[in-house]
Design an enzyme around this catalytic site. Structure first.
Site, mmCIF file in Angstrom:
data_model
loop_
_atom_site.group_PDB
_atom_site.id
_atom_site.type_symbol
_atom_site.label_atom_id
_atom_site.label_comp_id
_atom_site.label_asym_id
_atom_site.label_seq_id
_atom_site.Cartn_x
_atom_site.Cartn_y
_atom_site.Cartn_z
ATOM 1 N N LYS A 161 0.738 -1.281 -0.069
ATOM 2 C CA LYS A 161 0.129 -0.051 0.183
ATOM 3 C C LYS A 161 0.764 1.201 0.062
ATOM 4 C CE LYS A 161 -0.427 -0.086 4.906
ATOM 5 N NZ LYS A 161 -1.219 -0.585 6.065
ATOM 6 N N ARG A 180 -10.498 0.215 14.867
ATOM 7 C CA ARG A 180 -10.414 1.009 13.674
ATOM 8 C C ARG A 180 -11.783 0.491 12.638
ATOM 9 N NH1 ARG A 180 -4.544 1.597 10.816
ATOM 10 N NH2 ARG A 180 -5.229 -0.217 10.221
ATOM 11 N N MET A 223 14.266 23.807 3.499
ATOM 12 C CA MET A 223 13.276 23.199 2.532
ATOM 13 C C MET A 223 14.373 22.559 1.651
ATOM 14 S SD MET A 223 11.047 24.851 -0.525
ATOM 15 C CE MET A 223 9.708 25.532 0.533
ATOM 16 N N TYR A 280 17.965 28.775 9.759
ATOM 17 C CA TYR A 280 16.685 29.583 10.125
ATOM 18 C C TYR A 280 16.750 29.576 11.697
ATOM 19 C CZ TYR A 280 15.368 29.809 5.358
ATOM 20 O OH TYR A 280 15.255 30.210 3.943
HETATM 21 C C1 LIG Z 1 -0.353 -1.694 6.821
HETATM 22 C C2 LIG Z 1 -1.151 -2.927 7.214
HETATM 23 C C3 LIG Z 1 -0.324 -4.327 7.386
HETATM 24 C C4 LIG Z 1 1.277 -4.120 7.320
HETATM 25 O O1 LIG Z 1 1.522 -3.541 8.407
HETATM 26 P P1 LIG Z 1 3.095 -3.251 8.929
HETATM 27 O O2 LIG Z 1 3.284 -2.670 10.032
HETATM 28 O O3 LIG Z 1 3.652 -2.245 7.950
HETATM 29 O O4 LIG Z 1 3.697 -4.643 8.658
HETATM 30 C C5 LIG Z 1 -1.004 -4.973 7.644
HETATM 31 N N1 LIG Z 1 -2.280 -5.303 7.522
HETATM 32 C C6 LIG Z 1 -3.205 -4.350 7.467
HETATM 33 C C7 LIG Z 1 -4.829 -4.337 7.450
HETATM 34 C C8 LIG Z 1 -2.634 -2.910 7.278
HETATM 35 O O5 LIG Z 1 -3.181 -1.947 7.023
#
Ligand SMILES: *Cc1c(COP(=O)(O)O)cnc(C)c1O
Length: 356
Positions: A35, A130, A301, A253
């Site tokens: 992802k 969640r 930046m 800065y």
């Molecule tokens: C992102 C995600 C993972 C992987 O998580 P990591 O901590 O990067 O291994 C697994 N399952 C779900 C549902 C996720 O959203």
């Protein structure tokens, strides 16, 4: 040539890290999580190095279609399921596996016209609050799904909120056991932390993300030091300027750093518009031609200033590693109050990426 800032992806490290996952979970299939454009690495750049995986797990339809267009024929899991009922047509056409976390999705599956049943991941809320059905709702959701001709195999799915802690899966595993009571179906529970540290969670499919890219799920790289995981992404640049400070001189800065004695500093062509965290304080580690040193003052930046006292041989054109093999991305993240995940994902589009 042009600006010397760049990211390098070491593809052999991805292959290696997948083997580490296989060793950690030898009896499970592996969803490699790609992802967020493979955690900022670029799905198109990296997926072939992970082609030994059993499936790819990701978030949105664009990422799934990219993989299908590039020739990936094995399973793809949509971790958050479909966002609108009309996506079911694409899920059907491209043979995607979808998570189901809400009743509206079950209704959408009931009324959709599909060419063949689709496989489902029934998402249980194991305490993170969640996505997912509460344990006591799981049985009813499973019954409804099982009755639908559009639904193929059903796998029980849950996610851990605290798997980087030693007792972080105990309660969630009890909730998952409650949800699974009386159901005989495969399970997919483990993220990276659970894959490494809680073998009792492995089940039929593990879902590692961050460890494939060689960073720590806990945010502390020492926690993965003994695993052999290798960083995939290196961010590097060069020294493009030198300043000789006198005692009392300020740097950058807000003059957030002041020299207490005469000091030679280097100006590096990398800043927060490249994805380096602006919150990294004075003292954040960097590496100049193999020698560890530190940032000084605020990150700009497009540039940052670094201490050259430990490396007097360094000068204009010296290579600087911001993160990679020598400086772990987790070290930089920790200094800046964040995690390696965020830094990888935030690599800026303007940074040229080289694949080796
Ligand atoms: C992102 C995600 C993972 C992987 O998580 P990591 O901590 O990067 O291994 C697994 N399952 C779900 C549902 C996720 O959203």
């Amino acid at each position: 040539m042009s600006r010397p800032t760049g990211a390098t992806l070491t593809l052999s490290a991805l292959r290696h890290n997948l083997r580490v996952v296989r060793q950690a979970a030898p009896n499970s299939h592996v969803w490699s999580v790609v992802k967020a454009n493979a955690y900022g690495h670029g799905i198109a750049r990296v997926w072939q190095s992970l082609a030994e995986t059993d499936g790819f797990a990701l978030l949105n339809m664009e990422e799934a279609l990219l993989l299908r267009e590039q020739g990936w024929k094995k399973p793809i899991l949509l971790l958050e399921g479909f966002f609108h009922a009309d996506e079911l047509a694409l899920i059907d056409r491209y043979r995607l596996t979808t998570s189901v976390h809400s009743n509206w999705q079950i209704k959408a599956l009931a009324t959709a016209t599909l060419s063949a049943p689709v496989d489902i991941y029934l998402k249980i809320n194991s305490g993170m609050n969640r996505l997912g059905f509460r344990p006591e709702q799981a049985h009813a959701a499973w019954e409804k799904l099982r009755a639908l001709p559009n639904v193929g195999e059903i796998t029980l799915m849950a996610h851990f909120a605290d798997a980087d802690n030693a007792d972080g899966v105990t309660e969630p595993m009890q909730r998952i056991a409650q949800a699974a009571e009386g159901l005989t179906c495969p399970r997919s529970l483990a993220n990276s932390a659970a894959t490494l540290w809680h073998p009792q969670t492995h089940g039929d499919w593990v879902r590692p993300g961050i460890i494939l890219y060689g960073a720590s799920p806990s945010g502390n790289w020492q926690d993965i030091a003994s695993t052999g995981l290798q960083p995939v992404m290196t961010l590097s640049s060069e020294i493009i300027g030198i300043q000789q400070l006198s005692p009392g001189d300020g740097v950058g800065y807000g003059y957030r750093y002041r020299a207490s004695s005469a000091q030679r500093i280097g100006i590096v062509a990398c800043g927060y518009a490249d994805g380096y965290p602006r919150h990294a304080p004075t003292g954040t580690p960097v590496c100049v031609e193999g020698v560890r040193t530190r940032t000084l003052g605020a990150i700009s930046m497009d540039m940052m200033m670094i201490d050259l006292e430990p490396c007097p041989q360094a000068g204009i054109g010296s290579r600087v590693e911001l993160w990679g093999d020598q400086i772990k991305i987790d070290e930089v993240a920790q200094a800046a109050g964040t995690v390696g995940y965020e830094l990888m994902c935030a690599l800026a589009p303007r940074v040229p990426v080289t694949v080796i």
